[in-house]
Motif scaffolding. Structure first.
Motif, PDB file in Angstrom:
ATOM      1  N   ARG A 109      10.326 -15.448 -69.644  1.00  0.00           N
ATOM      2  CA  ARG A 109       8.887 -15.244 -69.849  1.00  0.00           C
ATOM      3  C   ARG A 109       8.629 -14.379 -71.083  1.00  0.00           C
ATOM      4  N   ARG A 133       9.256 -16.515 -74.236  1.00  0.00           N
ATOM      5  CA  ARG A 133       8.162 -17.435 -74.485  1.00  0.00           C
ATOM      6  C   ARG A 133       6.915 -16.700 -74.979  1.00  0.00           C
ATOM      7  N   SER A 145      10.529 -21.074 -79.076  1.00  0.00           N
ATOM      8  CA  SER A 145      10.372 -22.457 -78.639  1.00  0.00           C
ATOM      9  C   SER A 145      11.287 -22.748 -77.456  1.00  0.00           C
ATOM     10  N   TRP A 146      10.986 -23.853 -76.739  1.00  0.00           N
ATOM     11  CA  TRP A 146      11.801 -24.196 -75.582  1.00  0.00           C
ATOM     12  C   TRP A 146      13.255 -24.495 -75.954  1.00  0.00           C
ATOM     13  N   VAL A 186      14.858 -21.131 -76.306  1.00  0.00           N
ATOM     14  CA  VAL A 186      14.984 -20.455 -75.006  1.00  0.00           C
ATOM     15  C   VAL A 186      16.128 -21.055 -74.201  1.00  0.00           C
TER      16      VAL A 186
END
Length: 311
Positions: A209, A212, A217-218, A221
């Motif tokens: 969390r 983000r 970015s995903w 992560v």
């Protein structure tokens, strides 16, 4: 150093206790082993004199503690006695087959780990959405189908009809691709749900969390936070897979006529060849312990928290 010494002592105690228990299985076999061996070799009912001579040659006329000591002493050198159904020493019969089983197991476990990590993380990212539901349905259906049924279907439609792979395999790396891939998919069906549960906990953690919220970015992560933590938590399951590889490959070895130790153990069970079964069971126990402890050691090396004792 103290931890290493404790592990060596515990491992030696486990092997010794397992060897005693495995040797005692021979007492549960009905009939006379000498008569069984002679009947297999001669093709007729042996005489009493032949049985007495065979018992003396096998050492069955010695006291049980003496026989147990000789068997354990021989097992430490890879000598598990004579086979009851096949002429020759058990060690010389199973050691060449271990290499073929290792090839098949490596292919299967590698593919299973890759599929489980990819499928579990994707399912966690798309939790309760179409991709997650579809993946769970596929995994559940494949997990409910017995491995030998999948093997027979693959042989019929892939090997025979599509001419991909071989029905009678030779134990090579190339021949291991098809049965190893099928076994890897079967194992991954059970692991995907485990990885999904682990990934959900990681995705709901404060670390993700925060990353983000800071604009990561995903893909970043997943690469920097999700995948490393999922791998660390997933290592014990990989260790269980490595430890149970002899039993896991047995079905595929029988279906694909793979020259491995699992198929040979299945044949020995049908023939009631107890020395072979004793050797395979003892090797399975040792492999299980070494596989699980090896993955614990890898986790200890990769996770600095475990080395510092904070986790």
């Amino acid at each position: 150093m103290r931890a290493a010494l404790r592990w060596v002592a515990a491992f030696a105690a486990l092997v010794l206790a397992s060897a005693v228990a495995v040797f005692c299985l021979q007492l549960l076999v009905p009939g006379d082993p000498a008569a069984t061996i002679l009947s297999t070799q001669l093709g007729r009912q042996p005489s009493q004199a032949e049985i007495v001579a065979e018992r003396a040659q096998l050492g069955l006329n010695q006291p049980f503690p003496t026989r147990l000591w000789h068997w354990i002493e021989g097992a430490t050198h890879g000598d598990f006695g004579r086979s009851w159904a096949t002429p020759g020493n058990v060690g010389s019969l199973i050691w060449p087959r271990i290499e073929a089983t290792v090839r098949l197991g490596l292919v299967a476990l590698t593919l299973a780990v890759v599929l489980a990590l990819a499928g579990g993380i994707v399912a966690a990212l798309f939790r309760d959405r179409t991709a997650d539901r579809l993946l769970r349905v596929v995994v559940t259906v494949l997990a409910c189908i017995p491995a030998f049924v999948l093997g027979v279907l693959v042989i019929q439609f892939v090997v025979v009809d599509a001419h991909i792979g071989q029905v009678l395999t030779d134990g090579s790396w190339r021949a291991a691709l098809l049965p190893g891939a099928l076994l890897g998919v079967t194992i991954a069906c059970y692991w995907v749900r485990v990885v999904r549960a682990i990934a959900l906990d990681v995705l709901n953690s404060d670390v993700v969390r925060t990353a983000r919220a800071r604009g990561a970015s995903w893909p970043t992560v997943i690469r920097a936070h999700v995948l490393p933590r999922v791998v660390l938590e997933f290592l014990p399951y990989v260790g269980l897979g490595i430890g149970s590889i002899i039993g896991a490959t047995a079905v595929m070895e029988v279906v694909f006529s793979w020259p491995g130790i699992g198929a040979y153990a299945a044949q020995a069970a049908v023939r009631r060849d107890m020395p072979v079964l004793q050797a395979v069971v003892l090797l399975s126990i040792i492999t299980f312990r070494l596989g699980t402890d090896a993955m614990r050691g890898v986790g200890w090396i990769l996770d600095p928290r475990r080395r510092s004792g904070t986790a």
